[in-house]
Design a protein around this motif. Structure first.
Motif, short mmCIF file in Angstrom:
data_model
loop_
_atom_site.label_atom_id
_atom_site.label_comp_id
_atom_site.label_asym_id
_atom_site.label_seq_id
_atom_site.Cartn_x
_atom_site.Cartn_y
_atom_site.Cartn_z
N ASP A 47 0.81 -1.22 0.00
CA ASP A 47 0.00 0.00 0.00
C ASP A 47 0.85 1.28 0.00
OD1 ASP A 47 -2.77 1.34 0.61
OD2 ASP A 47 -1.43 2.11 2.16
N TYR A 50 1.74 3.71 -3.02
CA TYR A 50 0.61 4.34 -3.71
C TYR A 50 -0.23 5.24 -2.80
CZ TYR A 50 1.88 0.59 -6.87
OH TYR A 50 2.59 -0.26 -7.69
N ARG A 51 0.11 5.25 -1.51
CA ARG A 51 -0.68 6.03 -0.56
C ARG A 51 -0.72 7.52 -0.91
NH1 ARG A 51 -5.01 5.51 1.37
NH2 ARG A 51 -4.41 3.32 1.32
N PHE A 54 -3.41 8.01 -3.44
CA PHE A 54 -4.74 7.85 -2.86
C PHE A 54 -5.14 9.10 -2.07
CE2 PHE A 54 -3.54 3.09 -2.55
CZ PHE A 54 -3.87 2.90 -3.88
N GLU A 55 -4.18 9.67 -1.36
CA GLU A 55 -4.48 10.87 -0.57
C GLU A 55 -4.80 12.06 -1.47
OE1 GLU A 55 -1.07 11.23 1.91
OE2 GLU A 55 -1.71 9.63 3.30
N LEU A 81 -9.96 0.55 -6.18
CA LEU A 81 -9.38 1.88 -6.05
C LEU A 81 -10.21 2.74 -5.10
CD1 LEU A 81 -7.21 3.89 -6.78
CD2 LEU A 81 -8.49 4.46 -8.88
N CYS A 82 -11.52 2.62 -5.17
CA CYS A 82 -12.38 3.38 -4.26
C CYS A 82 -12.10 2.99 -2.80
CB CYS A 82 -13.85 3.16 -4.59
SG CYS A 82 -14.41 4.02 -6.06
N MET A 84 -9.27 1.84 -1.58
CA MET A 84 -7.97 2.39 -1.21
C MET A 84 -8.08 3.89 -0.91
SD MET A 84 -5.99 -0.21 -1.24
CE MET A 84 -5.68 -1.81 -1.98
N VAL A 85 -8.84 4.62 -1.74
CA VAL A 85 -9.00 6.05 -1.53
C VAL A 85 -9.83 6.32 -0.27
CG1 VAL A 85 -9.98 8.18 -2.49
CG2 VAL A 85 -8.73 6.58 -3.98
N SER A 88 -8.26 7.15 2.95
CA SER A 88 -7.68 8.48 3.15
C SER A 88 -8.73 9.57 3.34
CB SER A 88 -6.79 8.84 1.94
OG SER A 88 -5.66 8.00 1.87
#
Length: 312
Positions: A47, A50-51, A54-55, A81-82, A84-85, A88
């Motif tokens: 993770d 790519y954080r 996402f932020e 993806l949603c 993961m986002v 944040s």
């Protein structure tokens, strides 16, 4: 020796890797704590790169109307993806968006939300949001996500959604898939609120669905007061179910998990339990070895040893 806790960790690791648990069978003899560290460390390592992206996406969503942000996310980003986002998003922002998202898509997204980030978000949701998502996850039998969902709820939320988990099988599987360092606390709370009939339903489901080894995974972690109550209900079940408990423990070599439950039975009921025809010299020897190794159950050890002597 494979432990039930190790088996639970292998199931969750397979979920993270998107493989069948059978593909990770070589890990079943591993220390469950080590497996948990591996799984969590792997998640963080995958993770972290790519954080920042996402932020940024989470911040950008704040500049759009809620309905437009949700339309773009559901149409072009997809559940992974949603999810993961979502990790944040602030809890306030998540609550603002949630009313524009279908229950089905929320259930699609839930497996990809960071469990640590999920708690403050989930605890902001009203019951009218939680219950439909819970029902959808139950319909899908997505027990890993359900376990995260239940652990993330507040006590008040948990009591509100608990009646909707009306299947003993579902409750057992949610408990089996929960994080072992949190399951005792949350399911301590759950079992304390269940009446004896629902505990019997849970035990009966373990018997009828061949899930009692899953029950042993978390029952052995309960505190003494709750364990005594569960053990008393267990001891009052019919002989076929009690015999099944013994054969399940033997099949999975789960004597260490069964011993605390047996030790919590009232003395007369424990004697009846040990007098069941299902007990063999091999089973009693294994149970005695587990009790002796634990060191807390001298009285149980004495009674098991006496039961073994009666077979000679």
């Amino acid at each position: 020796m494979t432990s039930l806790a190790s088996r639970a960790e292998v199931v969750k690791l397979a979920r993270e890797l998107q493989v069948a648990p059978e593909d990770l069978g070589f890990l079943l003899d591993s220390d469950p704590v080590a497996l948990r560290r591996l799984r969590r460390g792997m998640y963080r390592a995958l993770d972290e790169p790519y954080r920042p992206m996402f932020e940024r996406l989470a911040r950008v969503s704040g500049y759009l109307p809620n309905s437009l942000a949700v339309t773009i996310a559901t149409r072009f980003f997809g559940p992974m993806l949603c999810g993961m986002v979502a990790s944040s998003l602030s809890p306030d922002r998540a609550v603002d968006l949630i009313g524009h998202v279908s229950v089905e898509f929320l259930a699609d997204v839930a497996p990809y939300v960071d469990p640590d980030a999920a708690t403050p978000i989930v605890q902001r949701f009203d019951t009218d949001i939680l219950v439909p998502v819970l029902r959808e996850l139950l319909r899908r039998k997505d027990y890993v996500t359900l376990a995260r969902f239940i652990v993330a709820t507040s006590d008040e939320q948990l009591l509100a959604v608990l009646p909707y988990i009306d299947s003993g099988e579902d409750l057992l599987m949610v408990a089996f898939n929960a994080e072992l360092d949190t399951v005792a606390d949350r399911f301590e709370f759950v079992l304390a609120d269940l009446d004896d009939d629902r505990i019997r339903d849970l035990l009966r489901a373990g018997y009828e669905k061949d899930l009692f080894t899953e029950a042993l995974t978390f029952l052995a972690l309960l505190d003494d007061q709750t364990l005594v109550r569960v053990a008393e209900v267990t001891a009052g079940m019919d002989a076929d179910l009690l015999a099944y408990i013994v054969t399940s423990a033997a099949r999975e070599n789960a004597w260490a998990e069964l011993i605390p439950i047996a030790a919590a039975m009232p003395p007369e009921q424990l004697d009846k339990f040990l007098e069941l025809d299902v007990w063999t010299e091999e089973y009693l020897t294994a149970a005695a070895a587990a009790a002796e190794q634990d060191g807390r159950f001298e009285e149980l050890l004495r009674r098991v040893t006496e039961a073994g002597a009666r077979l000679d």
